[in-house]
Design a protein around this motif. Structure first.
Motif, PDB file in Angstrom:
ATOM      1  N   ARG A   5      -2.927  23.374  34.602  1.00 47.02           N
ATOM      2  CA  ARG A   5      -2.877  24.551  35.489  1.00 47.02           C
ATOM      3  C   ARG A   5      -4.297  24.940  35.923  1.00 47.02           C
ATOM      4  NH1 ARG A   5       0.841  26.805  37.882  1.00 47.02           N
ATOM      5  NH2 ARG A   5       2.953  26.723  37.111  1.00 47.02           N
ATOM      6  N   ARG A   6      -5.235  24.827  34.965  1.00 53.19           N
ATOM      7  CA  ARG A   6      -6.632  25.160  35.281  1.00 53.19           C
ATOM      8  C   ARG A   6      -7.218  24.148  36.264  1.00 53.19           C
ATOM      9  NH1 ARG A   6     -10.415  25.617  30.694  1.00 53.19           N
ATOM     10  NH2 ARG A   6      -8.596  25.003  29.492  1.00 53.19           N
ATOM     11  N   VAL A   7      -6.829  22.868  36.102  1.00 58.40           N
ATOM     12  CA  VAL A   7      -7.311  21.829  37.036  1.00 58.40           C
ATOM     13  C   VAL A   7      -6.817  22.161  38.455  1.00 58.40           C
ATOM     14  CG1 VAL A   7      -7.187  19.382  37.664  1.00 58.40           C
ATOM     15  CG2 VAL A   7      -7.414  20.040  35.253  1.00 58.40           C
ATOM     16  N   GLU A   8      -5.582  22.624  38.543  1.00 56.89           N
ATOM     17  CA  GLU A   8      -5.056  22.986  39.872  1.00 56.89           C
ATOM     18  C   GLU A   8      -5.894  24.084  40.513  1.00 56.89           C
ATOM     19  OE1 GLU A   8      -0.846  23.984  39.632  1.00 56.89           O
ATOM     20  OE2 GLU A   8      -0.654  22.258  40.964  1.00 56.89           O
ATOM     21  N   ILE A   9      -6.285  25.061  39.711  1.00 54.90           N
ATOM     22  CA  ILE A   9      -7.103  26.155  40.262  1.00 54.90           C
ATOM     23  C   ILE A   9      -8.468  25.612  40.673  1.00 54.90           C
ATOM     24  CG2 ILE A   9      -8.177  28.390  39.771  1.00 54.90           C
ATOM     25  CD1 ILE A   9      -5.788  29.031  37.958  1.00 54.90           C
ATOM     26  N   ALA A  10      -9.050  24.739  39.827  1.00 58.43           N
ATOM     27  CA  ALA A  10     -10.360  24.140  40.157  1.00 58.43           C
ATOM     28  C   ALA A  10     -10.255  23.350  41.461  1.00 58.43           C
ATOM     29  CB  ALA A  10     -10.819  23.231  39.017  1.00 58.43           C
ATOM     30  N   ARG A  11      -9.169  22.624  41.628  1.00 58.11           N
ATOM     31  CA  ARG A  11      -8.984  21.818  42.843  1.00 58.11           C
ATOM     32  C   ARG A  11      -8.916  22.725  44.071  1.00 58.11           C
ATOM     33  NH1 ARG A  11      -3.821  17.955  43.628  1.00 58.11           N
ATOM     34  NH2 ARG A  11      -2.780  19.962  43.536  1.00 58.11           N
ATOM     35  N   ALA A  12      -8.200  23.839  43.951  1.00 55.56           N
ATOM     36  CA  ALA A  12      -8.108  24.779  45.077  1.00 55.56           C
ATOM     37  C   ALA A  12      -9.493  25.366  45.382  1.00 55.56           C
ATOM     38  CB  ALA A  12      -7.114  25.887  44.755  1.00 55.56           C
ATOM     39  N   LEU A  13     -10.258  25.648  44.333  1.00 52.70           N
ATOM     40  CA  LEU A  13     -11.570  26.274  44.530  1.00 52.70           C
ATOM     41  C   LEU A  13     -12.572  25.337  45.203  1.00 52.70           C
ATOM     42  CD1 LEU A  13     -11.756  28.163  41.139  1.00 52.70           C
ATOM     43  CD2 LEU A  13     -11.709  29.223  43.398  1.00 52.70           C
ATOM     44  N   CYS A  14     -12.374  24.036  45.023  1.00 56.93           N
ATOM     45  CA  CYS A  14     -13.262  23.050  45.646  1.00 56.93           C
ATOM     46  C   CYS A  14     -13.261  23.147  47.164  1.00 56.93           C
ATOM     47  CB  CYS A  14     -12.817  21.637  45.271  1.00 56.93           C
ATOM     48  SG  CYS A  14     -13.568  21.098  43.780  1.00 56.93           S
ATOM     49  N   THR A  15     -12.207  23.697  47.735  1.00 61.93           N
ATOM     50  CA  THR A  15     -12.150  23.806  49.194  1.00 61.93           C
ATOM     51  C   THR A  15     -12.829  25.093  49.668  1.00 61.93           C
ATOM     52  OG1 THR A  15     -10.029  24.941  49.174  1.00 61.93           O
ATOM     53  CG2 THR A  15      -9.949  22.536  49.224  1.00 61.93           C
ATOM     54  N   GLU A  16     -13.429  25.833  48.723  1.00 62.19           N
ATOM     55  CA  GLU A  16     -14.148  27.074  49.021  1.00 62.19           C
ATOM     56  C   GLU A  16     -13.308  28.033  49.867  1.00 62.19           C
ATOM     57  OE1 GLU A  16     -18.102  25.830  50.321  1.00 62.19           O
ATOM     58  OE2 GLU A  16     -18.559  25.750  48.176  1.00 62.19           O
ATOM     59  N   PRO A  17     -12.185  28.479  49.280  1.00 64.53           N
ATOM     60  CA  PRO A  17     -11.297  29.371  50.036  1.00 64.53           C
ATOM     61  C   PRO A  17     -11.873  30.768  50.187  1.00 64.53           C
ATOM     62  CG  PRO A  17     -10.545  29.157  47.768  1.00 64.53           C
ATOM     63  CD  PRO A  17     -11.709  28.229  47.910  1.00 64.53           C
ATOM     64  N   GLN A  18     -11.405  31.467  51.230  1.00 65.23           N
ATOM     65  CA  GLN A  18     -11.722  32.899  51.265  1.00 65.23           C
ATOM     66  C   GLN A  18     -10.539  33.707  50.735  1.00 65.23           C
ATOM     67  OE1 GLN A  18     -12.639  34.624  55.000  1.00 65.23           O
ATOM     68  NE2 GLN A  18     -11.373  33.225  56.168  1.00 65.23           N
ATOM     69  N   LEU A  19      -9.355  33.077  50.686  1.00 64.40           N
ATOM     70  CA  LEU A  19      -8.216  33.701  50.011  1.00 64.40           C
ATOM     71  C   LEU A  19      -7.551  32.633  49.156  1.00 64.40           C
ATOM     72  CD1 LEU A  19      -6.166  35.998  49.543  1.00 64.40           C
ATOM     73  CD2 LEU A  19      -4.930  35.194  51.554  1.00 64.40           C
ATOM     74  N   LEU A  20      -7.443  32.919  47.863  1.00 62.63           N
ATOM     75  CA  LEU A  20      -6.795  31.986  46.938  1.00 62.63           C
ATOM     76  C   LEU A  20      -5.458  32.586  46.530  1.00 62.63           C
ATOM     77  CD1 LEU A  20      -6.842  29.475  45.090  1.00 62.63           C
ATOM     78  CD2 LEU A  20      -8.110  30.822  43.415  1.00 62.63           C
ATOM     79  N   CYS A  21      -4.369  31.851  46.803  1.00 67.64           N
ATOM     80  CA  CYS A  21      -3.021  32.316  46.471  1.00 67.64           C
ATOM     81  C   CYS A  21      -2.491  31.505  45.294  1.00 67.64           C
ATOM     82  CB  CYS A  21      -2.081  32.116  47.663  1.00 67.64           C
ATOM     83  SG  CYS A  21      -2.621  32.913  49.180  1.00 67.64           S
ATOM     84  N   LEU A  22      -2.125  32.178  44.227  1.00 67.74           N
ATOM     85  CA  LEU A  22      -1.658  31.488  43.022  1.00 67.74           C
ATOM     86  C   LEU A  22      -0.204  31.878  42.763  1.00 67.74           C
ATOM     87  CD1 LEU A  22      -4.773  32.307  40.757  1.00 67.74           C
ATOM     88  CD2 LEU A  22      -4.352  30.184  42.014  1.00 67.74           C
ATOM     89  N   ASP A  23       0.681  30.868  42.691  1.00 67.60           N
ATOM     90  CA  ASP A  23       2.098  31.141  42.456  1.00 67.60           C
ATOM     91  C   ASP A  23       2.394  31.015  40.966  1.00 67.60           C
ATOM     92  OD1 ASP A  23       4.798  31.525  42.632  1.00 67.60           O
ATOM     93  OD2 ASP A  23       5.134  30.117  44.273  1.00 67.60           O
ATOM     94  N   GLU A  24       2.564  32.139  40.320  1.00 68.64           N
ATOM     95  CA  GLU A  24       2.845  32.232  38.875  1.00 68.64           C
ATOM     96  C   GLU A  24       1.855  31.439  38.018  1.00 68.64           C
ATOM     97  OE1 GLU A  24       6.814  32.280  37.438  1.00 68.64           O
ATOM     98  OE2 GLU A  24       7.655  32.697  39.411  1.00 68.64           O
ATOM     99  N   PRO A  25       0.581  31.774  38.091  1.00 64.68           N
ATOM    100  CA  PRO A  25      -0.419  31.002  37.332  1.00 64.68           C
ATOM    101  C   PRO A  25      -0.259  31.097  35.813  1.00 64.68           C
ATOM    102  CG  PRO A  25      -1.417  32.991  38.251  1.00 64.68           C
ATOM    103  CD  PRO A  25      -0.053  32.872  38.858  1.00 64.68           C
ATOM    104  N   ALA A  26       0.390  32.163  35.320  1.00 64.72           N
ATOM    105  CA  ALA A  26       0.506  32.310  33.860  1.00 64.72           C
ATOM    106  C   ALA A  26       1.782  31.679  33.308  1.00 64.72           C
ATOM    107  CB  ALA A  26       0.449  33.790  33.483  1.00 64.72           C
ATOM    108  N   ALA A  27       2.651  31.174  34.196  1.00 59.31           N
ATOM    109  CA  ALA A  27       3.932  30.619  33.716  1.00 59.31           C
ATOM    110  C   ALA A  27       3.674  29.452  32.773  1.00 59.31           C
ATOM    111  CB  ALA A  27       4.776  30.162  34.903  1.00 59.31           C
ATOM    112  N   GLY A  28       4.283  29.493  31.598  1.00 55.75           N
ATOM    113  CA  GLY A  28       4.182  28.393  30.639  1.00 55.75           C
ATOM    114  C   GLY A  28       2.906  28.395  29.814  1.00 55.75           C
ATOM    115  N   LEU A  29       2.041  29.396  29.998  1.00 57.44           N
ATOM    116  CA  LEU A  29       0.801  29.429  29.211  1.00 57.44           C
ATOM    117  C   LEU A  29       1.035  30.118  27.872  1.00 57.44           C
ATOM    118  CD1 LEU A  29      -1.969  30.402  31.818  1.00 57.44           C
ATOM    119  CD2 LEU A  29      -1.015  28.157  31.279  1.00 57.44           C
ATOM    120  N   ASN A  30       0.299  29.663  26.838  1.00 57.69           N
ATOM    121  CA  ASN A  30       0.376  30.366  25.563  1.00 57.69           C
ATOM    122  C   ASN A  30      -0.550  31.591  25.625  1.00 57.69           C
ATOM    123  OD1 ASN A  30      -2.289  29.605  24.838  1.00 57.69           O
ATOM    124  ND2 ASN A  30      -1.560  27.627  24.083  1.00 57.69           N
ATOM    125  N   PRO A  31      -0.485  32.500  24.634  1.00 53.69           N
ATOM    126  CA  PRO A  31      -1.257  33.745  24.723  1.00 53.69           C
ATOM    127  C   PRO A  31      -2.767  33.516  24.888  1.00 53.69           C
ATOM    128  CG  PRO A  31       0.385  33.926  22.995  1.00 53.69           C
ATOM    129  CD  PRO A  31       0.445  32.512  23.482  1.00 53.69           C
TER     130      PRO A  31
END
Ligand code: ATP
Length: 262
Positions: A167-193
């Motif tokens: 999940r973190r790799v997905e966020i890193a991949r999105a950030l590589c495109t240097e967005p001005q708006l980052l949209c995350l669909d349920e980023p915490a789903a399936g994560l442990n505490p």
């Protein structure tokens, strides 16, 4: 300050189903906005409209920049990503499982490389311009890997990593495109505490250190209450509340929607 994005009277119909029904909302610049609501409320459909996966039945989505207004509802998805620099992640992980983590981040930047290749001599890719673009893409990928604590995984196949790391790799991949708006669909789903706490810290760091505007859909109310500056609550395709998290938490209509959905 003017919001970065406004959604104005948005309607999205699928045959007889109205998934979004006259929705208006604001995404404040440099802030974290959460979109919450019971299952089927229309949250993912909203993301699909903002990022150009769907063309809305009616209404406008407008990006407000220093250069003026840009109506996203007139643009195709690839132009929204490239020109408006709005990127998203999905509810289900969509990495190239067989490629390494680093390769996944480089693939995300293929457009910059393509552009550099076009300016290089008739397909001779080893021109200085192309090499510079390649180097910049690599540096950007390594910078985001380090920022997200992923450097040690750079050369491992993405599909072999634990779910929370992917999940973190997905966020890193999105950030590589240097967005001005980052949209995350349920980023915490399936994560442990522990992973969830790390996600909270990351979102706050992206806002505070990188001045990013974030929009995320989330069911985990701990994450919503801990990180968001602004919350939009949807039910049956409509907005039933919008404001600071403490404010919407006590809204009788919001409480009724959640109890009704339980
Ligand atoms: P969840 O929290 O369960 O992910 P959601 O709030 O994201 O739900 P959406 O996935 O946006 O809700 O769905 C809203 C409504 O639109 C639902 O009734 C859904 O069945 C319908 N819908 C979404 N996409 C389509 C589609 N491509 N075709 C037909 N109906 C759709």
């Amino acid at each position: 300050m003017k919001p970065l994005l406004t959604v104005e009277q948005l309607v999205m119909r699928f045959g007889g189903i109205t998934a979004i029904d006259g929705l208006s909302l604001e995404v404040p610049r440099g802030r974290i906005t959460a979109v919450i609501g019971p299952n089927g409320a229309g949250k993912t459909t909203l993301f699909n409209c903002i990022t150009g996966f769907y063309r809305p039945s009616a209404g406008r989505i407008v990006l407000h920049t220093a250069e003026g207004e840009q109506e996203l509802t007139r643009l195709q998805g690839h132009r929204i990503a490239r020109e408006a620099r709005i990127v998203r992640t999905f509810q289900n992980i969509r990495l190239f499982a067989g490629m390494t983590v680093l390769e996944n981040l480089l693939v995300a930047q293929h457009r910059e490389l393509q552009r550099a290749a076009r300016f290089s001599l008739a397909g001779l890719l080893h021109t200085p311009g192309y090499r510079r673009a390649q180097q910049a893409a690599l540096e950007r990928a390594r910078r985001w890997l380090a920022e997200l604590g992923l450097t040690q995984y750079a050369d491992l196949p993405a599909g072999a990593l634990p779910y929370g790391t992917q999940r973190r790799v997905e966020i890193a991949r999105a950030l590589c495109t240097e967005p001005q708006l980052l949209c995350l669909d349920e980023p915490a789903a399936g994560l442990n505490p522990k992973e969830s706490a790390e996600l909270n810290a990351l979102l706050l760091r992206l806002r505070d250190a990188h001045h990013l505007t974030l929009l995320f859909i989330e069911h985990d109310m701990n994450v919503v209450m801990n990180v968001s500056d602004h919350v939009v609550v949807m039910n049956f395709g409509r907005k039933i509340a919008e404001g600071a998290p403490q404010h919407v938490q006590h809204d009788p209509e919001v409480i009724a929607a959640y109890l009704g959905a339980a």
